[in-house]
Motif scaffolding. Structure first.
Motif, PDB file in Angstrom:
ATOM      1  N   TYR A 103       1.129  -1.502   0.168  1.00 32.37           N
ATOM      2  CA  TYR A 103      -0.090   0.250  -0.472  1.00 32.37           C
ATOM      3  C   TYR A 103       1.405   1.406  -0.008  1.00 32.37           C
ATOM      4  O   TYR A 103       2.304   1.259   0.430  1.00 32.37           O
ATOM      5  CB  TYR A 103      -0.712   0.169   1.379  1.00 32.37           C
ATOM      6  N   VAL A 104      -0.534   2.097   0.164  1.00 32.89           N
ATOM      7  CA  VAL A 104       1.064   3.282  -0.859  1.00 32.89           C
ATOM      8  C   VAL A 104       0.480   4.712   0.463  1.00 32.89           C
ATOM      9  O   VAL A 104      -1.045   4.901   0.953  1.00 32.89           O
ATOM     10  CB  VAL A 104       0.872   4.220  -2.140  1.00 32.89           C
ATOM     11  N   ARG A 105       1.418   4.753   1.427  1.00 35.11           N
ATOM     12  CA  ARG A 105       0.785   5.496   2.869  1.00 35.11           C
ATOM     13  C   ARG A 105       0.424   7.400   2.062  1.00 35.11           C
ATOM     14  O   ARG A 105       1.161   7.737   1.209  1.00 35.11           O
ATOM     15  CB  ARG A 105       2.130   6.142   3.270  1.00 35.11           C
ATOM     16  N   GLY A 106      -0.154   7.851   3.299  1.00 33.60           N
ATOM     17  CA  GLY A 106      -0.612   9.365   2.134  1.00 33.60           C
ATOM     18  C   GLY A 106       1.229  11.030   2.589  1.00 33.60           C
ATOM     19  O   GLY A 106       0.697  11.281   1.866  1.00 33.60           O
ATOM     20  N   SER A 107       1.383   9.991   2.716  1.00 35.32           N
ATOM     21  CA  SER A 107       2.845  10.902   3.282  1.00 35.32           C
ATOM     22  C   SER A 107       4.094   9.493   3.653  1.00 35.32           C
ATOM     23  O   SER A 107       3.517   9.360   4.375  1.00 35.32           O
ATOM     24  CB  SER A 107       2.833  12.049   4.309  1.00 35.32           C
ATOM     25  N   ASN A 108       4.947  10.565   3.533  1.00 35.76           N
ATOM     26  CA  ASN A 108       5.814  10.022   3.937  1.00 35.76           C
ATOM     27  C   ASN A 108       6.329   9.260   5.871  1.00 35.76           C
ATOM     28  O   ASN A 108       5.614   9.740   6.292  1.00 35.76           O
ATOM     29  CB  ASN A 108       8.198  10.395   3.746  1.00 35.76           C
ATOM     30  N   LYS A 109       6.319   7.963   5.765  1.00 32.13           N
ATOM     31  CA  LYS A 109       6.505   7.638   7.359  1.00 32.13           C
ATOM     32  C   LYS A 109       7.386   8.633   8.323  1.00 32.13           C
ATOM     33  O   LYS A 109       8.362   9.135   8.143  1.00 32.13           O
ATOM     34  CB  LYS A 109       6.818   6.416   7.794  1.00 32.13           C
ATOM     35  N   SER A 110       7.581   8.974   9.462  1.00 32.52           N
ATOM     36  CA  SER A 110       8.306   9.674   9.810  1.00 32.52           C
ATOM     37  C   SER A 110       9.312   9.528  11.141  1.00 32.52           C
ATOM     38  O   SER A 110       9.898   9.881  11.371  1.00 32.52           O
ATOM     39  CB  SER A 110       7.345  10.299  10.801  1.00 32.52           C
ATOM     40  N   HIS A 111       8.824   7.974  10.736  1.00 30.99           N
ATOM     41  CA  HIS A 111      10.423   6.791  11.390  1.00 30.99           C
ATOM     42  C   HIS A 111      10.952   6.168  11.194  1.00 30.99           C
ATOM     43  O   HIS A 111      10.227   5.515   9.561  1.00 30.99           O
ATOM     44  CB  HIS A 111       9.739   6.858  13.131  1.00 30.99           C
ATOM     45  N   GLY A 112      11.874   5.146  10.904  1.00 28.77           N
ATOM     46  CA  GLY A 112      12.156   4.125  11.181  1.00 28.77           C
ATOM     47  C   GLY A 112      12.975   4.394   9.666  1.00 28.77           C
ATOM     48  O   GLY A 112      13.791   5.085   9.324  1.00 28.77           O
ATOM     49  N   ARG A 113      12.720   3.606   8.179  1.00 29.24           N
ATOM     50  CA  ARG A 113      12.823   4.028   6.858  1.00 29.24           C
ATOM     51  C   ARG A 113      12.561   5.409   6.278  1.00 29.24           C
ATOM     52  O   ARG A 113      12.447   5.318   5.381  1.00 29.24           O
ATOM     53  CB  ARG A 113      13.098   2.490   5.999  1.00 29.24           C
ATOM     54  N   GLN A 114      11.650   5.797   6.873  1.00 32.59           N
ATOM     55  CA  GLN A 114      10.501   6.982   6.027  1.00 32.59           C
ATOM     56  C   GLN A 114       9.966   5.987   4.733  1.00 32.59           C
ATOM     57  O   GLN A 114       9.712   7.497   3.911  1.00 32.59           O
ATOM     58  CB  GLN A 114      11.354   8.494   5.847  1.00 32.59           C
ATOM     59  N   ASN A 115       9.681   4.718   4.911  1.00 38.11           N
ATOM     60  CA  ASN A 115       8.786   4.379   3.844  1.00 38.11           C
ATOM     61  C   ASN A 115       7.361   5.715   3.393  1.00 38.11           C
ATOM     62  O   ASN A 115       6.872   5.815   4.167  1.00 38.11           O
ATOM     63  CB  ASN A 115       8.633   3.284   4.081  1.00 38.11           C
ATOM     64  N   LYS A 116       7.290   5.523   2.307  1.00 35.04           N
ATOM     65  CA  LYS A 116       5.914   5.829   1.302  1.00 35.04           C
ATOM     66  C   LYS A 116       5.146   4.659   1.030  1.00 35.04           C
ATOM     67  O   LYS A 116       3.876   4.488   1.013  1.00 35.04           O
ATOM     68  CB  LYS A 116       6.144   7.210   0.825  1.00 35.04           C
ATOM     69  N   ILE A 117       6.175   4.036  -0.187  1.00 37.49           N
ATOM     70  CA  ILE A 117       5.790   2.910  -0.030  1.00 37.49           C
ATOM     71  C   ILE A 117       5.695   1.497   0.511  1.00 37.49           C
ATOM     72  O   ILE A 117       7.116   1.384   0.766  1.00 37.49           O
ATOM     73  CB  ILE A 117       6.065   2.575  -1.389  1.00 37.49           C
ATOM     74  N   GLU A 118       4.568   0.495   0.848  1.00 38.53           N
ATOM     75  CA  GLU A 118       4.878  -0.149   1.892  1.00 38.53           C
ATOM     76  C   GLU A 118       4.781  -1.707   1.064  1.00 38.53           C
ATOM     77  O   GLU A 118       3.533  -2.076   0.239  1.00 38.53           O
ATOM     78  CB  GLU A 118       4.117  -0.198   3.283  1.00 38.53           C
ATOM     79  N   GLY A 119       5.621  -2.258   1.279  1.00 38.85           N
ATOM     80  CA  GLY A 119       5.185  -4.154   0.600  1.00 38.85           C
ATOM     81  C   GLY A 119       6.041  -3.820  -0.379  1.00 38.85           C
ATOM     82  O   GLY A 119       7.661  -3.443  -0.203  1.00 38.85           O
ATOM     83  N   VAL A 120       6.920  -4.927  -1.071  1.00 36.37           N
ATOM     84  CA  VAL A 120       7.752  -5.631  -1.695  1.00 36.37           C
ATOM     85  C   VAL A 120       7.618  -4.656  -3.387  1.00 36.37           C
ATOM     86  O   VAL A 120       6.688  -5.594  -3.487  1.00 36.37           O
ATOM     87  CB  VAL A 120       7.808  -7.510  -1.715  1.00 36.37           C
ATOM     88  N   TYR A 121       8.453  -3.826  -3.950  1.00 41.50           N
ATOM     89  CA  TYR A 121       8.280  -3.892  -5.097  1.00 41.50           C
ATOM     90  C   TYR A 121       9.881  -3.379  -5.642  1.00 41.50           C
ATOM     91  O   TYR A 121      10.804  -3.652  -4.738  1.00 41.50           O
ATOM     92  CB  TYR A 121       7.637  -2.522  -5.068  1.00 41.50           C
ATOM     93  N   LYS A 122       9.755  -3.464  -6.939  1.00 43.38           N
ATOM     94  CA  LYS A 122      11.013  -3.040  -7.540  1.00 43.38           C
ATOM     95  C   LYS A 122      10.690  -2.432  -9.131  1.00 43.38           C
ATOM     96  O   LYS A 122       9.465  -2.995  -9.070  1.00 43.38           O
ATOM     97  CB  LYS A 122      11.688  -4.169  -7.808  1.00 43.38           C
ATOM     98  N   PRO A 123      11.509  -1.912  -9.188  1.00 44.37           N
ATOM     99  CA  PRO A 123      11.382  -1.349 -10.684  1.00 44.37           C
ATOM    100  C   PRO A 123      11.256  -1.828 -11.890  1.00 44.37           C
ATOM    101  O   PRO A 123      11.315  -2.882 -11.888  1.00 44.37           O
ATOM    102  CB  PRO A 123      12.642  -0.355 -11.007  1.00 44.37           C
ATOM    103  N   GLY A 124       9.726  -1.652 -12.270  1.00 42.18           N
ATOM    104  CA  GLY A 124       9.495  -2.346 -13.808  1.00 42.18           C
ATOM    105  C   GLY A 124       8.572  -3.192 -13.146  1.00 42.18           C
ATOM    106  O   GLY A 124       7.836  -3.482 -14.353  1.00 42.18           O
ATOM    107  N   MET A 125       8.499  -3.434 -12.173  1.00 43.09           N
ATOM    108  CA  MET A 125       6.847  -4.600 -11.614  1.00 43.09           C
ATOM    109  C   MET A 125       5.516  -3.712 -11.910  1.00 43.09           C
ATOM    110  O   MET A 125       5.464  -2.619 -11.889  1.00 43.09           O
ATOM    111  CB  MET A 125       7.164  -4.627  -9.933  1.00 43.09           C
ATOM    112  N   LYS A 126       4.721  -4.513 -12.525  1.00 45.91           N
ATOM    113  CA  LYS A 126       3.950  -4.424 -12.835  1.00 45.91           C
ATOM    114  C   LYS A 126       2.581  -4.377 -12.017  1.00 45.91           C
ATOM    115  O   LYS A 126       1.671  -5.758 -11.387  1.00 45.91           O
ATOM    116  CB  LYS A 126       3.317  -5.343 -14.411  1.00 45.91           C
ATOM    117  N   VAL A 127       1.641  -2.937 -11.139  1.00 45.41           N
ATOM    118  CA  VAL A 127       0.942  -3.533 -10.546  1.00 45.41           C
ATOM    119  C   VAL A 127      -0.624  -2.380 -10.890  1.00 45.41           C
ATOM    120  O   VAL A 127      -0.317  -1.957 -11.436  1.00 45.41           O
ATOM    121  CB  VAL A 127       1.766  -2.849  -9.860  1.00 45.41           C
ATOM    122  N   VAL A 128      -1.278  -3.055  -9.776  1.00 49.81           N
ATOM    123  CA  VAL A 128      -2.557  -2.851 -10.784  1.00 49.81           C
ATOM    124  C   VAL A 128      -2.836  -2.251  -8.761  1.00 49.81           C
ATOM    125  O   VAL A 128      -2.766  -2.150  -7.888  1.00 49.81           O
ATOM    126  CB  VAL A 128      -3.831  -3.395 -10.897  1.00 49.81           C
TER     127      VAL A 128
END
Length: 213
Positions: free
Chosen positions: A95-120
């Motif tokens: 899932y994608v957060r509304g904004s970057n997480k304020s702690h830890g790795r400061q992720n906005k996108i949560e879950g496994v992904y990589k460039p070129g991956m096809k998603v919906v």
């Protein structure tokens, strides 16, 4: 056999996930006066409706985006639906957060992904498409290929069609405003003489003259 758009419209009306009040409009956060209010979060509390929706979303992905490798939900309403539909499809989910997480790795996108991956992207509701397309942008900026978006319901507003077209992002929904208001009349949720107000609002939600029709 009843088609999917009508079935989902009946589901939403039956659990009061959708309210229609053409004579006493709601006011959206944007200030727009609206004869309809939709709260698809309620669908998670009704197993039969929830099952119709998750199977429907999974079917939409298979039918429209067969190359999909993962589903990504919008925060927060799309997360549960993405997870449940991904389970049916035996597919990764994030899932994608509304904004970057304020702690830890400061992720906005949560879950496994990589460039070129096809998603919906999975969303619950489309009004103008603005918040949904922010998620699409975040994924594309990360190098992910967004094939398109699926959602439970759309108001069918001209702004949404324009905004999705500008981002070259196709979208499919289980049901829509036009189908829902037809079903609402048939099922006696509203009177037929209220249809003109409902149709006029959709043509231009920014023009409040529909209220006096």
């Amino acid at each position: 056999m009843e088609n999917r758009e009508r079935k989902i419209a009946k589901d939403l009306l039956s659990i009061k996930a959708v309210f229609l009040k053409p004579s006493d409009p709601f006011t959206w956060a944007s200030g727009i006066k609206s004869p309809i209010y939709c709260d698809n979060r309620l669908t998670l509390s009704y197993p039969a409706v929830r099952n119709d929706i998750e199977q429907g979303l999974a079917d939409l992905v298979k039918e429209c985006f067969p190359q999909a490798e993962a589903l990504f939900g919008t925060s927060t309403a799309g997360i549960a639906h993405a997870a449940l539909a991904a389970d049916i499809l035996d597919m990764p989910m994030g899932y994608v957060r509304g904004s970057n997480k304020s702690h830890g790795r400061q992720n906005k996108i949560e879950g496994v992904y990589k460039p070129g991956m096809k998603v919906v992207v999975v969303e619950d509701l489309i009004s103008t498409g603005g918040s949904s397309l922010e998620v699409v942008d975040a994924l594309r900026e990360a190098g992910v290929i967004v094939l398109g978006l699926v959602a439970i319901f759309t108001y069918g507003l001209p702004d949404a069609a324009k905004n999705f077209a500008e981002k070259n992002c196709p979208y499919m929904t289980l049901s829509n405003y036009d189908t829902l208001i037809e079903v609402a009349v048939e099922e006696n949720y509203i009177h037929e003489n209220e249809l003109n107000k409902l149709k006029a609002w959709k043509m231009n939600p920014h023009d409040e003259s529909w209220i006096n029709q």
